[in-house]
Design a protein around this motif. Structure first.
Motif, PDB file in Angstrom:
ATOM      1  N   ALA A 211     -28.191 108.710  20.017  1.00  0.00           N
ATOM      2  CA  ALA A 211     -27.860 109.571  18.877  1.00  0.00           C
ATOM      3  C   ALA A 211     -26.788 110.559  19.319  1.00  0.00           C
ATOM      4  O   ALA A 211     -26.414 110.617  20.491  1.00  0.00           O
ATOM      5  N   SER A 212     -26.294 111.328  18.364  1.00  0.00           N
ATOM      6  CA  SER A 212     -25.293 112.359  18.651  1.00  0.00           C
ATOM      7  C   SER A 212     -25.863 113.737  18.343  1.00  0.00           C
ATOM      8  O   SER A 212     -26.958 113.853  17.771  1.00  0.00           O
ATOM      9  N   MET A 213     -25.129 114.766  18.700  1.00  0.00           N
ATOM     10  CA  MET A 213     -25.601 116.133  18.512  1.00  0.00           C
ATOM     11  C   MET A 213     -25.803 116.507  17.042  1.00  0.00           C
ATOM     12  O   MET A 213     -26.565 117.421  16.727  1.00  0.00           O
ATOM     13  N   ASP A 214     -25.118 115.818  16.129  1.00  0.00           N
ATOM     14  CA  ASP A 214     -25.263 116.155  14.721  1.00  0.00           C
ATOM     15  C   ASP A 214     -26.251 115.257  13.983  1.00  0.00           C
ATOM     16  O   ASP A 214     -26.392 115.327  12.762  1.00  0.00           O
ATOM     17  N   THR A 215     -26.975 114.414  14.718  1.00  0.00           N
ATOM     18  CA  THR A 215     -27.992 113.564  14.092  1.00  0.00           C
ATOM     19  C   THR A 215     -29.172 114.427  13.636  1.00  0.00           C
ATOM     20  O   THR A 215     -29.650 115.273  14.402  1.00  0.00           O
ATOM     21  N   PRO A 216     -29.659 114.244  12.403  1.00  0.00           N
ATOM     22  CA  PRO A 216     -30.831 115.001  11.948  1.00  0.00           C
ATOM     23  C   PRO A 216     -32.074 114.648  12.782  1.00  0.00           C
ATOM     24  O   PRO A 216     -32.267 113.490  13.157  1.00  0.00           O
ATOM     25  N   GLU A 237     -18.618 111.921  21.544  1.00  0.00           N
ATOM     26  CA  GLU A 237     -17.792 110.948  20.840  1.00  0.00           C
ATOM     27  C   GLU A 237     -17.312 109.822  21.742  1.00  0.00           C
ATOM     28  O   GLU A 237     -17.015 108.714  21.285  1.00  0.00           O
ATOM     29  N   GLU A 238     -17.257 110.086  23.056  1.00  0.00           N
ATOM     30  CA  GLU A 238     -16.802 109.091  24.013  1.00  0.00           C
ATOM     31  C   GLU A 238     -17.943 108.252  24.584  1.00  0.00           C
ATOM     32  O   GLU A 238     -17.726 107.385  25.427  1.00  0.00           O
ATOM     33  N   GLY A 239     -19.164 108.524  24.132  1.00  0.00           N
ATOM     34  CA  GLY A 239     -20.304 107.769  24.634  1.00  0.00           C
ATOM     35  C   GLY A 239     -20.872 108.288  25.938  1.00  0.00           C
ATOM     36  O   GLY A 239     -21.665 107.612  26.597  1.00  0.00           O
ATOM     37  N   VAL A 240     -20.477 109.510  26.325  1.00  0.00           N
ATOM     38  CA  VAL A 240     -20.964 110.133  27.562  1.00  0.00           C
ATOM     39  C   VAL A 240     -22.275 110.870  27.274  1.00  0.00           C
ATOM     40  O   VAL A 240     -22.425 111.511  26.230  1.00  0.00           O
ATOM     41  N   VAL A 241     -23.232 110.784  28.202  1.00  0.00           N
ATOM     42  CA  VAL A 241     -24.529 111.434  28.033  1.00  0.00           C
ATOM     43  C   VAL A 241     -24.377 112.954  28.109  1.00  0.00           C
ATOM     44  O   VAL A 241     -23.875 113.495  29.096  1.00  0.00           O
ATOM     45  N   LEU A 242     -24.815 113.634  27.054  1.00  0.00           N
ATOM     46  CA  LEU A 242     -24.815 115.100  27.028  1.00  0.00           C
ATOM     47  C   LEU A 242     -26.208 115.666  27.264  1.00  0.00           C
ATOM     48  O   LEU A 242     -26.376 116.701  27.907  1.00  0.00           O
ATOM     49  N   ASN A 243     -27.208 114.964  26.722  1.00  0.00           N
ATOM     50  CA  ASN A 243     -28.572 115.465  26.774  1.00  0.00           C
ATOM     51  C   ASN A 243     -29.521 114.341  26.380  1.00  0.00           C
ATOM     52  O   ASN A 243     -29.077 113.211  26.167  1.00  0.00           O
ATOM     53  N   VAL A 244     -30.792 114.666  26.266  1.00  0.00           N
ATOM     54  CA  VAL A 244     -31.763 113.727  25.715  1.00  0.00           C
ATOM     55  C   VAL A 244     -32.653 114.490  24.738  1.00  0.00           C
ATOM     56  O   VAL A 244     -32.831 115.709  24.864  1.00  0.00           O
ATOM     57  N   PHE A 245     -33.189 113.779  23.769  1.00  0.00           N
ATOM     58  CA  PHE A 245     -34.180 114.359  22.860  1.00  0.00           C
ATOM     59  C   PHE A 245     -35.470 113.575  23.074  1.00  0.00           C
ATOM     60  O   PHE A 245     -35.478 112.350  22.995  1.00  0.00           O
TER      61      PHE A 245
END
Length: 328
Positions: A211-216, A237-245
């Motif tokens: 998912a992305s940061m703006d996913t509900p 946007e580049e498919g790089v891991v930012l975090n996990v939920f």
């Protein structure tokens, strides 16, 4: 990760299966030498939920204490009655969000006791109450095999009162605690350092749910339920891991009273994490099993995201994947 029809060779020319079996023999022997009783700390807190409790109060107890699971006890029958988990909370949210309003959900759950919880869970893809348990004198090997036969990460240690015959919930034991105990106490650490995740074929690879940061948030909850997963990598946007939920983040939302605002973006939900939150931890396929166990022990994370040289996700290593590789 796997090439069909090709038998992978480990670093010393052995097949991956051969090396994995050698490690499993070492680890299994260690686990057979220790009982679940060895894992019970001298001092600890154990939350036990009476089955007469209302579901809303029981879930609130999980939330307020920041725990992901707690054993249930039937005081009428004097017996262990299963576990209430964060996964149950996620399933409840998905069910009620799709079919009722938030106020209707609270009203409905406010009338259901834990003893009737099994009937409620049957609405969620026939999910059953986790009644998994073990005796404190069972070996860690027996406990490990019991855990790996299910999709649960923890079980209750239940003994019997010799005077009354009643069940006594002694403690809880998780895959994390077993791996941590083994990483610290196993003598043969050399073998753990010699071979990588790739050599040993540990982890799940390909077709990752992301998912992305703006996913509900509600969309991620649906992903949890529909795919029977507990963590979702968050990418840019580049498919790089930012975090996990993770499912544990739902506990934070509940604690903040935001279960009626699940259309908020993931970025807002992640901002609720405390400063000491362990965060996202990654590894590569070339990391050794020893380094993975060391990371798990030091950070108390429940899974690692496997990334490539561009920090893009290629797989997930769950604690159950590691334990399964170490059991014959």
């Amino acid at each position: 990760m796997d090439i069909p029809g090709v038998q992978r060779k480990a670093g010393n020319g052995q097949s991956a299966e051969s090396k994995r079996r050698e490690l499993a023999q070492i680890a299994s022997f260690f686990l057979k030498q220790h009982s679940a009783y060895d894992m019970i700390p001298v001092s600890f807190r154990l939350i036990v939920l009476d089955t007469k409790l209302l579901v809303t109060k029981a879930l609130s107890t999980l939330v307020q204490n920041g725990v992901e699971s707690a054993p249930m006890y039937d005081s009428t029958q004097a017996c262990y009655a299963g576990m209430l988990t964060t996964t149950d909370l996620v399933n409840l949210i998905q069910y009620y969000y799709s079919n009722f309003s938030y106020s209707e959900a609270l009203e409905d759950l406010g009338q259901v006791q834990l003893e009737n919880y099994k009937e409620l869970l049957l609405r969620f893809k026939s999910r059953q109450t986790n009644t998994l348990c073990a005796n404190p004198l069972d070996t860690l090997y027996e406990v490990s095999r019991r855990l790996l036969a299910t999709d649960y990460s923890a079980l209750a240690l239940v003994d019997e009162d010799t005077d009354t015959g009643s069940d006594v919930i002694v403690s809880m034991l998780s895959i994390y605690k077993i791996l941590n105990f083994m990483a610290v106490n196993i003598d043969d650490k050399k073998n753990l350092k010699q071979h990588s995740l790739y050599d040993l074929e540990i982890g799940t690879y390909g077709d990752l749910i992301t998912a992305s940061m703006d996913t509900p948030v509600i969309d991620l909850i649906r992903m949890f339920v529909d795919n029977n997963i507990s963590v979702i990598p968050i990418l840019d946007e580049e498919g790089v891991v930012l975090n996990v939920f993770a499912e544990s983040d739902i506990i934070l939302l509940a604690r903040e009273g935001l279960l009626d605002e699940l259309n908020i973006q993931v970025s807002e939900a992640l901002a609720l994490r405390p400063d000491d939150y362990p965060g996202v931890h990654s590894c590569t396929m070339s990391d050794t099993l020893f380094s993975v166990l060391d990371t798990i022990r030091k950070t108390q994370v429940q899974r690692l995201i496997v990334v490539d040289e561009d920090i893009k996700p290629v797989g997930v290593v769950a604690l159950s994947d590691v334990l399964r590789a170490l059991i014959i």
